[in-house]
Design an enzyme around this catalytic site. Structure first.
Site, PDB file in Angstrom:
ATOM      1  N   THR A   1      20.031 -28.019 -31.028  1.00  0.00           N
ATOM      2  CA  THR A   1      21.421 -28.437 -31.082  1.00  0.00           C
ATOM      3  C   THR A   1      21.553 -29.935 -31.356  1.00  0.00           C
ATOM      4  O   THR A   1      20.767 -30.728 -30.867  1.00  0.00           O
ATOM      5  CB  THR A   1      22.107 -28.110 -29.737  1.00  0.00           C
ATOM      6  OG1 THR A   1      21.761 -26.780 -29.392  1.00  0.00           O
ATOM      7  CG2 THR A   1      23.598 -28.256 -29.829  1.00  0.00           C
TER       8      THR A   1
ATOM      9  N   GLY B   1      14.252 -30.257 -24.290  1.00  0.00           N
ATOM     10  CA  GLY B   1      13.680 -30.285 -22.932  1.00  0.00           C
ATOM     11  C   GLY B   1      12.206 -30.585 -22.932  1.00  0.00           C
ATOM     12  O   GLY B   1      11.495 -30.233 -23.863  1.00  0.00           O
TER      13      GLY B   1
ATOM     14  N   GLU C   1      21.592 -20.752 -25.467  1.00  0.00           N
ATOM     15  CA  GLU C   1      21.051 -19.663 -26.290  1.00  0.00           C
ATOM     16  C   GLU C   1      22.143 -18.688 -26.708  1.00  0.00           C
ATOM     17  O   GLU C   1      21.963 -17.474 -26.691  1.00  0.00           O
ATOM     18  CB  GLU C   1      19.932 -18.946 -25.532  1.00  0.00           C
ATOM     19  CG  GLU C   1      18.779 -18.491 -26.410  1.00  0.00           C
ATOM     20  CD  GLU C   1      18.267 -19.566 -27.341  1.00  0.00           C
ATOM     21  OE1 GLU C   1      18.228 -20.731 -26.951  1.00  0.00           O
ATOM     22  OE2 GLU C   1      17.939 -19.221 -28.489  1.00  0.00           O
TER      23      GLU C   1
END
Lengths: 172, 446
Positions: B148, B187, B404
């Site tokens: 994203t 992450g 997701e």
């Protein structure tokens, strides 16, 4: 769909509802496209049919599994009853009758409530909860955890000397 | 044991073990799970001297990294030795379940194991897998999943980040031309020097700050300043770039490239079930211990579990936790069957799996989050304590509703499939088994 208030009937009613919603969506999309709207914009109206579809799959799986694995039981029925309230279009008499059966089933589950969650076998370390430990020492654990708070490390927090005391004495 | 809870267990009228075996998928699995949990948890490595919620954001993160390393060592040194990688599997429910003892919030390694490793498995060629997979599984590298952008969604062709191929050096030049093109929510970022962990030249990384949950993962922003990566590092199972820059589409079906995403959505249904099961365990046990009010003068306070309003709050959650687990098992079986079909070259069932995993992910995470909140409300003020763990469970699961594929977006994707199915049924063509009821509806015009 034949509606008899049974779990099978509830699933059938869901299928009828979903089919009706999808049908309505298709009709609506076609109407809008005919009136000049783009095909893509018309998708916006279709979410409810998806929700019904997910509910059907979920209900059907749980009901079939309950039938084959655990026998028809109150837990499966309570779940089905709960869902019919939200999305199905049924008569007032049906709702009253289902409500009564739902309440009866809550009473049936009551003696087994703790057993049903014990069966998940979540160890205390995994639950990580003062309220949910296997031994039920809720209040003792709440107090033990509270005492670990850094604010309890000293009897008087330094903010008293820095801010409160001068404030009380009008020295701020 | 609290006397009220002990009484509850005495009056239970079914065999709890039998149900546990069903939940675990058989007695053998239950025995293995218990053994694995014993190995992982009996050493006390998961315990914190100071409750995690009392730490500062930095301390929380550092503590989570410490425990990630500890837990990984236990998995590598003890659990894999006990079970073998084949039978255990890095994404096995036991590993997932046991890790919750270590992380009240989230493991900084979650994205590495939950997304990066499955992506290598699903998107790399055999040669690439042979190179990257052992390193990733052995934790010699920790990967991320940067998709994203700060100002954009996940529509691949609409993203601003550029990757320009340079045939002279056989490298891609990754560039973030604007602030809005920065990757967000990546992450466990590891685009850093192996030794010093300093960001590599041309890489801008950092933490995005406190969030509603997920605060112990190194979620961050990521920008590229003409950063170069070798051509071979592009995962080339489904799409390849040749040395001269020619693009070769390998996948026979466009949706194959979404394999990791579908896998994660399938897993998330189980995640929703697991977390709801934890919340309802907490709320039911508490409701057996907690007493309140005086409905009949002079009588002792009843257990709150005896109130029908409380039963209404809780028993729906018990039923839904079981239902989601059964649905998740069914979805997993469907997923593995579709994968088998794909290996044999059949892609017919892929659109259905895509639609099913989309709507079930949306509904299960949404229902689960709402019901965990219901469990918290069922525990009154004590449920508001972070030490009850209910707020953590809520913030964790509500994130799964968002990532997701957001709830509404996924429902719209399913809607597209349903409308197509209706049109197929109308045309007299066969539809997939889960939608067979549509044929009757079309025929009967109901």
């Amino acid at each position: 769909a034949s509606w008899d208030g049974s779990p099978d009937g509830i699933i059938k009613s869901f299928q009828a509802t979903a089919a009706g919603k999808i049908s309505a969506c298709v009709t609506s999309i076609r109407k809008r496209v005919k009136s000049g709207m783009t095909f893509e914009d018309a998708w916006e109206l279709t979410t409810h049919s998806s929700i019904s579809e997910a509910d059907i799959i979920s209900l059907q799986q749980r009901y079939e599994e309950h039938l084959t694995l655990i026998r028809p039981n109150a837990v499966g029925l309570v779940d089905a009853f709960e869902h019919r309230d939200e999305h199905s279009s049924i008569s007032e008499a049906d709702i009253i009758s289902l409500q009564q059966r739902y309440e009866e089933h809550l009473t049936l589950i009551r003696p087994n409530a703790v057993g049903l969650v014990d069966a998940f076998e979540h160890r205390d370390e995994i639950l990580n909860s003062t309220l949910g430990a296997y031994d039920g020492r809720v209040y003792e654990r709440l107090m033990e955890e509270a005492l670990k708070s850094p604010l309890n490390a000293e009897p008087v927090n330094q903010s008293f000397h820095k801010y409160l005391k001068p404030f009380f004495q009008g020295k701020l | 044991v609290n006397e009220d809870l002990a009484k509850e267990r005495r009056k239970c009228n079914f065999d709890i073990q039998e149900l546990t075996f069903i939940i675990d998928g058989g007695e053998k699995n239950t025995i293995a799970r218990r053994k694995i949990e014993d190995i992982a948890l009996n050493g006390g490595a998961s315990l914190d001297k100071i409750p995690e919620e009392c730490l500062s954001p930095t301390e929380k993160y550092e503590n989570a990294v410490r425990k990630s390393v500890l837990y990984s060592k236990i998995v590598k040194d003890e659990l894999l030795e006990f079970t073998g990688l084949e039978s255990l599997g890095l994404n096995s429910p036991v590993i997932r379940r046991t890790s919750d003892a270590f992380f009240k919030d989230i493991s900084p390694f979650l994205l590495h194991l939950g997304m990066f490793v499955p992506t290598i498995m699903g998107q790399c060629t055999a040669e690439q897998q042979a190179y990257w997979l052992p390193r990733a599984l052995d934790m010699q590298i920790i990967g991320t999943y940067a998709q994203t952008e700060l100002g954009h969604g996940t529509f691949i062709r609409g993203l601003e980040t550029t990757a320009t191929y340079d045939p002279d050096t056989e490298e891609f030049v990754l560039h973030s031309p604007t602030l809005t093109s920065y990757k967000w929510w990546a992450g466990g970022l590891q685009i850093r020097d192996k030794e010093t962990h300093m960001p590599l030249p041309g890489i801008k990384v950092g933490d995005i700050g406190p969030k509603m949950g997920f605060n112990t993962a190194d979620n961050g922003f990521l920008g590229f300043d003409k950063f170069r990566i070798p051509r071979e590092h592009l995962m080339m199972k489904n799409a390849e770039i040749l040395k001269d820059g020619t693009y070769v589409k390998v996948a026979r079906h466009g949706k194959l490239t979404y394999g990791t995403m579908v896998f994660v959505r399938v897993v998330l249904v189980s995640e929703a079930a697991f977390n709801l099961a934890k919340a309802i365990t907490i709320a039911v046990r508490y409701s057996a211990v907690r007493r309140q009010s005086e409905p009949r003068p002079g009588q002792p306070e009843p257990q709150i579990l005896d109130y029908m309003t409380q039963q209404h709050k809780l028993f729906i959650c018990i039923a839904t936790a079981h239902a989601l687990q059964l649905t998740s098992d069914w979805l997993w079986r469907t997923f593995t069957a579709v994968l088998k079909d794909l290996r044999e070259g059949h892609t017919d069932s892929l659109p259905e799996l895509h639609a099913l995993s989309s709507c079930l992910k949306a509904i299960s995470t949404s229902d689960s989050a709402a019901l965990i909140e219901q469990c918290r409300l069922a525990c009154g003020g004590h449920g508001y304590m972070l030490s009850s763990n209910l707020p953590f469970l809520y913030s964790f699961v509500t994130a799964t509703r968002t990532y997701e594929g957001d709830y509404t977006v996924l429902l719209l994707q399913t809607a597209r499939f349903l409308v197509k199915a209706w049109e197929q049924a109308e045309a007299g063509n066969p539809v997939t088994p889960t939608l067979s009821y549509l044929c009757d509806a079309v025929k009967g015009k109901k």
